[in-house]
Design a protein around this motif. Structure first.
Motif, short mmCIF file in Angstrom:
data_model
loop_
_atom_site.label_atom_id
_atom_site.label_comp_id
_atom_site.label_asym_id
_atom_site.label_seq_id
_atom_site.Cartn_x
_atom_site.Cartn_y
_atom_site.Cartn_z
N ILE A 198 14.94 35.22 7.77
CA ILE A 198 14.46 34.06 8.53
C ILE A 198 13.34 33.38 7.75
N SER A 199 13.45 32.07 7.61
CA SER A 199 12.39 31.26 7.02
C SER A 199 11.88 30.31 8.10
N HIS A 200 10.57 30.29 8.30
CA HIS A 200 10.00 29.67 9.50
C HIS A 200 8.75 28.85 9.15
N TYR A 201 8.59 27.73 9.86
CA TYR A 201 7.31 27.01 9.87
C TYR A 201 6.99 26.73 11.33
N GLY A 202 5.78 27.08 11.75
CA GLY A 202 5.39 26.85 13.13
C GLY A 202 4.01 26.24 13.26
N ARG A 203 3.89 25.33 14.19
CA ARG A 203 2.58 24.78 14.52
C ARG A 203 1.80 25.82 15.34
N HIS A 204 0.50 25.77 15.24
CA HIS A 204 -0.35 26.61 16.08
C HIS A 204 -0.03 26.37 17.56
N GLY A 205 -0.49 27.29 18.39
CA GLY A 205 -0.23 27.18 19.82
C GLY A 205 -1.15 26.20 20.52
N SER A 206 -1.02 26.14 21.83
CA SER A 206 -1.83 25.23 22.66
C SER A 206 -3.31 25.42 22.36
N ARG A 207 -4.05 24.33 22.41
CA ARG A 207 -5.44 24.35 21.95
C ARG A 207 -6.32 23.42 22.75
N TYR A 208 -7.62 23.48 22.43
CA TYR A 208 -8.60 22.53 22.95
C TYR A 208 -8.53 21.26 22.11
N GLN A 209 -9.12 20.17 22.64
CA GLN A 209 -9.30 18.97 21.84
C GLN A 209 -10.09 19.32 20.57
N THR A 210 -9.78 18.65 19.48
CA THR A 210 -10.42 18.99 18.21
C THR A 210 -11.80 18.35 18.06
N ALA A 211 -12.15 17.41 18.92
CA ALA A 211 -13.45 16.75 18.82
C ALA A 211 -14.25 17.03 20.10
N GLN A 212 -15.44 17.59 19.97
CA GLN A 212 -16.26 17.95 21.14
C GLN A 212 -16.63 16.73 21.97
N GLU A 213 -16.78 15.57 21.31
CA GLU A 213 -17.19 14.38 22.06
C GLU A 213 -16.15 13.93 23.07
N LYS A 214 -14.89 14.35 22.89
CA LYS A 214 -13.86 13.98 23.86
C LYS A 214 -14.12 14.63 25.22
N TYR A 215 -14.88 15.70 25.22
CA TYR A 215 -15.31 16.33 26.47
C TYR A 215 -16.68 15.82 26.91
N ASP A 216 -17.59 15.69 25.95
CA ASP A 216 -18.98 15.38 26.28
C ASP A 216 -19.17 13.93 26.72
N GLN A 217 -18.51 12.98 26.03
CA GLN A 217 -18.73 11.57 26.35
C GLN A 217 -18.34 11.21 27.79
N PRO A 218 -17.14 11.56 28.25
CA PRO A 218 -16.81 11.20 29.65
C PRO A 218 -17.68 11.93 30.66
N ALA A 219 -18.09 13.17 30.34
CA ALA A 219 -18.96 13.90 31.28
C ALA A 219 -20.30 13.20 31.41
N VAL A 220 -20.90 12.83 30.29
CA VAL A 220 -22.19 12.12 30.31
C VAL A 220 -22.06 10.77 31.01
N LEU A 221 -20.99 10.06 30.71
CA LEU A 221 -20.74 8.74 31.29
C LEU A 221 -20.66 8.81 32.81
N LEU A 222 -19.84 9.71 33.31
CA LEU A 222 -19.62 9.79 34.75
C LEU A 222 -20.88 10.28 35.47
N GLU A 223 -21.58 11.21 34.87
CA GLU A 223 -22.79 11.72 35.51
C GLU A 223 -23.90 10.68 35.55
N GLN A 224 -24.00 9.85 34.52
CA GLN A 224 -24.98 8.77 34.53
C GLN A 224 -24.63 7.74 35.60
N ALA A 225 -23.36 7.39 35.69
CA ALA A 225 -22.92 6.42 36.69
C ALA A 225 -23.14 6.96 38.11
#
Length: 431
Positions: free
Chosen positions: A58-85
């Motif tokens: 068998i010869s195989h290529y596989g992508r890594h499994g399910s993951r978090y977003q690769t950029a921390q700001e994708k979590y931090d920016q909306p959290a800061v935005l909504l909490e300020q509002a």
């Protein structure tokens, strides 16, 4: 012994399928996830090999499994935005509820950007288990017991390799496994040299198009009770001149939730039309930056040829006996390798070629959710009879996929025919 083949059920199983991707997303919002779509499976009976043929490699290529977003700001920016509002009294009831959910999601993701999720680890172990149990002849000692593995240096890929090989060895304890994870093998684990030539241009083209095509006022007004206030705050936090980045960020968060077990859903913040439209725009971005587009695909596909040539050359060594005892070659990396590999193979439904002028037709010919989910994999399964004749099946996420190679026994191809075809596709001028 009765065996089963696991068939991917994440999206379109054939380009000719009657149900459109729009209809599929309406029925299952997770399919708007594109590259964030989690790996899902259903059980089907395996295809029997022609009489006298048994799998041996068998010869195989596989992508890594399910993951978090690769950029921390994708979590931090909306959290800061909504909490300020919220402090300023500018959120609707939906906005307040969304704020609480985003905070839960952001806290879970703290310092985990790009990491493999627990679901991702289970995905890899599941694929390995099915490989080990569906093809026991490959791992029988009479063939050998050695597996060589290559991973990109990315931590999520390395852990994916570890999870996969751990499960293989649990089922077949006598396996000997060699693992590599370094820049030395980057051309076969994360081949992206040629992408650097055009990536910024392609991404800007896609982002400009997204900005032009996104009408997000209704979306913003469902979350904030003061549009002018929301626009000013969003532009400040996202360092942008308009609000479309916020809607795109929320789409990404809503889609990646499926990669986890207990995080709250965000599907309700989008209408059905908005969800489809956001998928369409991000499908365009992935197509232009990684896919076989008429504008950039010829350059991008050069990287996929490095991987395909490696698949052929390592198979040649096993078949000739130069790699005595090798029963599998496993590679672990990223969607950026799977997309061009499937494109240069001209795998059914994976090689759609459109110019940017026709980009609105893209859903008809290319769908990222189907082509490259989390844990997506390409497997070449080699079979041999006592005369030494070799057949090969090619699987896309454990599902047989058609290639433009003549065969009288699909899904099995004569290796000599498939090998010649693959080498022809590796030529610099091949599309």
């Amino acid at each position: 012994m009765k065996r089963f083949l696991i068939i991917i059920a994440i999206a379109i199983s054939s380009p000719a399928m009657a149900q459109s991707i729009r209809e599929q997303i309406a029925a299952n919002p997770n399919l708007a996830g594109g590259i964030y779509t989690a790996y899902m499976v259903t059980e089907q009976k395996a295809v029997a090999a022609p009489k006298g043929y048994k799998p041996f490699y068998i010869s195989h290529y596989g992508r890594h499994g399910s993951r978090y977003q690769t950029a921390q700001e994708k979590y931090d920016q909306p959290a800061v935005l909504l909490e300020q509002a919220h402090k300023d009294g500018k959120l609707t009831a939906l906005g307040v509820d969304l704020m609480h959910r985003v905070r839960v999601i952001a806290d879970d993701a703290h310092m985990r950007a790009g990491d493999l999720s627990q679901r991702g680890e289970r995905e890899l172990k599941g694929i390995a288990e099915r490989m080990a149990t569906l093809y026991p002849e490959v791992f029988a000692e009479r063939n050998g017991n050695h597996i060589t593995c290559f991973s990109s240096p990315s931590v999520r890929s390395v852990i994916s390799m570890a999870a996969f090989t751990e499960r293989l060895k649990e089922i077949h304890p006598k396996l000997s496994i060699t693992r590599y994870a370094s820049q030395h093998d980057i051309d076969i684990t994360r081949p992206e040299k040629n992408m650097d030539i055009f990536y910024k241009t392609a991404r800007k083209m896609a982002k400009d198009y997204q900005q032009q095509q996104t009408d997000d006022k209704a979306f913003v007004c469902r979350i904030f009770n003061d549009y002018d206030y929301a626009k000013e705050l969003i532009c400040k936090i996202y360092n942008s001149t308009d609000t479309h980045l916020f809607m795109g960020n929320m789409h990404d968060l809503a889609m990646i939730i499926q990669n986890f077990d207990t995080l709250p859903s965000l599907h309700d913040i989008f209408t059905e039309e908005e969800r489809y439209h956001m998928w369409h725009l991000f499908n365009i971005r992935r197509y232009l930056t990684y896919g076989p587009s008429a504008d950039f695909g010829d350059i991008r596909n050069q990287d996929g040829k490095l991987l395909l040539r490696d698949i052929v050359e390592r198979a040649d060594k096993v078949i000739s006996g130069a790699e005595k005892g090798e029963v599998a070659t496993l590679r672990f990396g990223h969607d950026s390798a799977v997309i061009p590999l499937l494109a240069i193979l001209h795998a059914e439904g994976c090689d759609g070629r459109l110019a940017f002028a026709d980009i609105e037709r893209l859903p008809e010919v290319w769908c990222d959710s189907r082509i490259t989910s989390m844990s997506v994999n390409v497997q070449f399964i080699f079979y041999r009879n006592k005369s030494g004749d070799i057949l090969t099946r090619v699987l896309h996420s454990e599902r047989d996929i058609r290639l433009p190679v003549a065969t009288e026994s699909y899904p099995f191809y004569k290796w000599e025919d498939l090998r010649s075809y693959c080498l022809a596709q590796c030529h610099p001028n091949a599309r």
